[in-house]
Design a protein around this motif. Structure first.
Motif, short mmCIF file in Angstrom:
data_model
loop_
_atom_site.label_atom_id
_atom_site.label_comp_id
_atom_site.label_asym_id
_atom_site.label_seq_id
_atom_site.Cartn_x
_atom_site.Cartn_y
_atom_site.Cartn_z
N GLY A 225 0.77 -1.23 0.00
CA GLY A 225 0.00 0.00 0.00
C GLY A 225 0.80 1.28 0.00
O GLY A 225 0.23 2.37 0.09
N LYS A 226 2.14 1.20 -0.10
CA LYS A 226 2.98 2.41 -0.09
C LYS A 226 3.91 2.39 -1.30
O LYS A 226 4.46 1.36 -1.66
CB LYS A 226 3.81 2.48 1.19
CG LYS A 226 2.97 2.68 2.43
CD LYS A 226 3.84 2.87 3.65
CE LYS A 226 2.95 3.09 4.87
NZ LYS A 226 3.71 3.30 6.08
N TRP A 227 4.10 3.58 -1.88
CA TRP A 227 5.03 3.72 -3.00
C TRP A 227 6.44 3.88 -2.46
O TRP A 227 6.66 4.61 -1.50
CB TRP A 227 4.66 4.93 -3.87
CG TRP A 227 3.43 4.70 -4.67
CD1 TRP A 227 2.17 5.12 -4.38
CD2 TRP A 227 3.33 3.96 -5.89
NE1 TRP A 227 1.30 4.68 -5.34
CE2 TRP A 227 1.98 3.99 -6.29
CE3 TRP A 227 4.26 3.28 -6.69
CZ2 TRP A 227 1.53 3.35 -7.45
CZ3 TRP A 227 3.80 2.66 -7.85
CH2 TRP A 227 2.46 2.70 -8.21
N GLY A 228 7.40 3.21 -3.09
CA GLY A 228 8.80 3.31 -2.70
C GLY A 228 9.70 3.26 -3.92
O GLY A 228 9.28 2.89 -5.01
N THR A 229 10.94 3.64 -3.74
CA THR A 229 11.90 3.69 -4.85
C THR A 229 12.58 2.34 -5.02
O THR A 229 12.48 1.45 -4.19
CB THR A 229 12.96 4.77 -4.60
OG1 THR A 229 13.62 4.48 -3.37
CG2 THR A 229 12.33 6.15 -4.52
N VAL A 230 13.30 2.22 -6.12
CA VAL A 230 14.05 1.01 -6.45
C VAL A 230 15.53 1.35 -6.35
O VAL A 230 15.99 2.34 -6.92
CB VAL A 230 13.71 0.52 -7.87
CG1 VAL A 230 14.57 -0.67 -8.26
CG2 VAL A 230 12.22 0.16 -7.96
N CYS A 231 16.28 0.55 -5.64
CA CYS A 231 17.72 0.77 -5.49
C CYS A 231 18.42 0.65 -6.84
O CYS A 231 18.07 -0.19 -7.67
CB CYS A 231 18.29 -0.26 -4.50
SG CYS A 231 20.06 -0.12 -4.27
N HIS A 232 19.43 1.47 -7.08
CA HIS A 232 20.13 1.46 -8.36
C HIS A 232 21.24 0.41 -8.44
O HIS A 232 21.85 0.24 -9.50
CB HIS A 232 20.71 2.86 -8.66
CG HIS A 232 21.90 3.20 -7.81
ND1 HIS A 232 21.76 3.70 -6.55
CD2 HIS A 232 23.22 3.09 -8.05
CE1 HIS A 232 22.99 3.90 -6.04
NE2 HIS A 232 23.87 3.54 -6.94
N ASP A 233 21.52 -0.32 -7.37
CA ASP A 233 22.56 -1.35 -7.42
C ASP A 233 22.23 -2.36 -8.52
O ASP A 233 21.12 -2.88 -8.58
CB ASP A 233 22.67 -2.09 -6.08
CG ASP A 233 23.21 -1.20 -4.97
OD1 ASP A 233 23.66 -0.08 -5.28
OD2 ASP A 233 23.17 -1.64 -3.81
N ASN A 234 23.19 -2.60 -9.39
CA ASN A 234 23.05 -3.53 -10.51
C ASN A 234 21.99 -3.10 -11.53
O ASN A 234 21.57 -3.90 -12.35
CB ASN A 234 22.74 -4.96 -10.02
CG ASN A 234 23.85 -5.53 -9.19
OD1 ASN A 234 25.02 -5.39 -9.53
ND2 ASN A 234 23.49 -6.14 -8.07
#
Length: 167
Positions: free
Chosen positions: A142-151
Motif C-alpha cells: 500500500g505504499k510507493w517506494g523507490t528502487v535501489c540502483h545497485d546492478n
C-alpha cells in the motif's frame, strides 16, 4: 485489451466518437489501461454500438498524454455523431520478458512487460519531464517506494519502459 472505448463522466459511462480517432489516441488509452502497445484505433462501432451518451468527439492526442482526458476534444457531450461511429482500440499485451541471471532490481520484484499480471507489483515513473521519464517507484504493502540502483542496467530500464507503456 480490445474493444469499444467507453469513458466515465459525471457518474455515467458513454462512448467516444471515431471522428479524428487515430493510433495516437489508442496509444494513450492502451497505456492508461495498462494494456501494452496500441496496435490500432478502430471506428465504425466495430465492437458494437453503445447505448449510453456519446461523451467525446474529435479527440486529438499527441500519443504522449497520461490519460485520454488530457487530449484535445470537443467539450464533454458535444458531438455530431451517432453510435455507428463509436471508437475502439486494439492493444497488444507484450510478452513476458525473461530476467537475466545476474539482474536483481525489477525482475526480482516481479515486474514484467505488458499489462500487469494479477498479483504483480504496480510501477510508476514520477518527477520526470514527461509521462515516460522519471524516478522508478513500486507499490508494496500500500505504499510507493523507490528502487535501489545497485546492478541497475539498461535492460532493467527497458522493462520499466515497456511496463508503463513507453516502448
Amino acid at each position: 485489451c480490445t474493444g469499444q472505448l467507453e469513458v466515465l463522466y459525471n457518474g455515467t459511462w458513454g462512448t467516444v466518437c471515431d471522428d479524428h480517432w487515430d493510433l495516437d489516441g489508442a496509444r494513450v488509452v492502451c497505456r492508461q489501461l495498462g494494456c501494452g502497445m496500441a496496435l490500432s484505433a478502430v471506428g465504425g462501432a466495430r465492437y458494437g454500438q453503445g447505448v449510453d451518451p456519446i461523451w467525446l468527439d474529435n479527440v486529438c492526442c499527441a500519443g504522449t498524454e497520461a490519460t485520454l482526458s488530457e487530449c484535445r476534444a470537443q467539450p464533454w457531450g458535444a458531438h455530431n455523431c451517432k453510435h455507428g461511429e463509436d471508437a475502439g482500440v486494439v492493444c497488444a499485451v507484450l510478452p513476458v520478458m525473461a530476467c537475466p541471471a545476474k539482474s536483481l532490481t525489477i525482475c526480482s520484484l516481479g515486474l514484467f512487460a505488458g499489462a500487469p499480471a494479477p498479483g504483480s507489483t504496480p510501477i510508476r515513473l514520477v518527477n520526470g519531464s514527461s509521462f515516460c521519464s522519471g524516478r522508478v517507484e513500486v507499490l508494496h504493502n500500500g505504499k510507493w517506494g523507490t528502487v535501489c540502483h545497485d546492478n541497475w542496467s539498461l535492460m532493467d530500464a527497458e522493462v520499466v519502459c515497456r511496463e508503463v507503456g513507453c516502448g
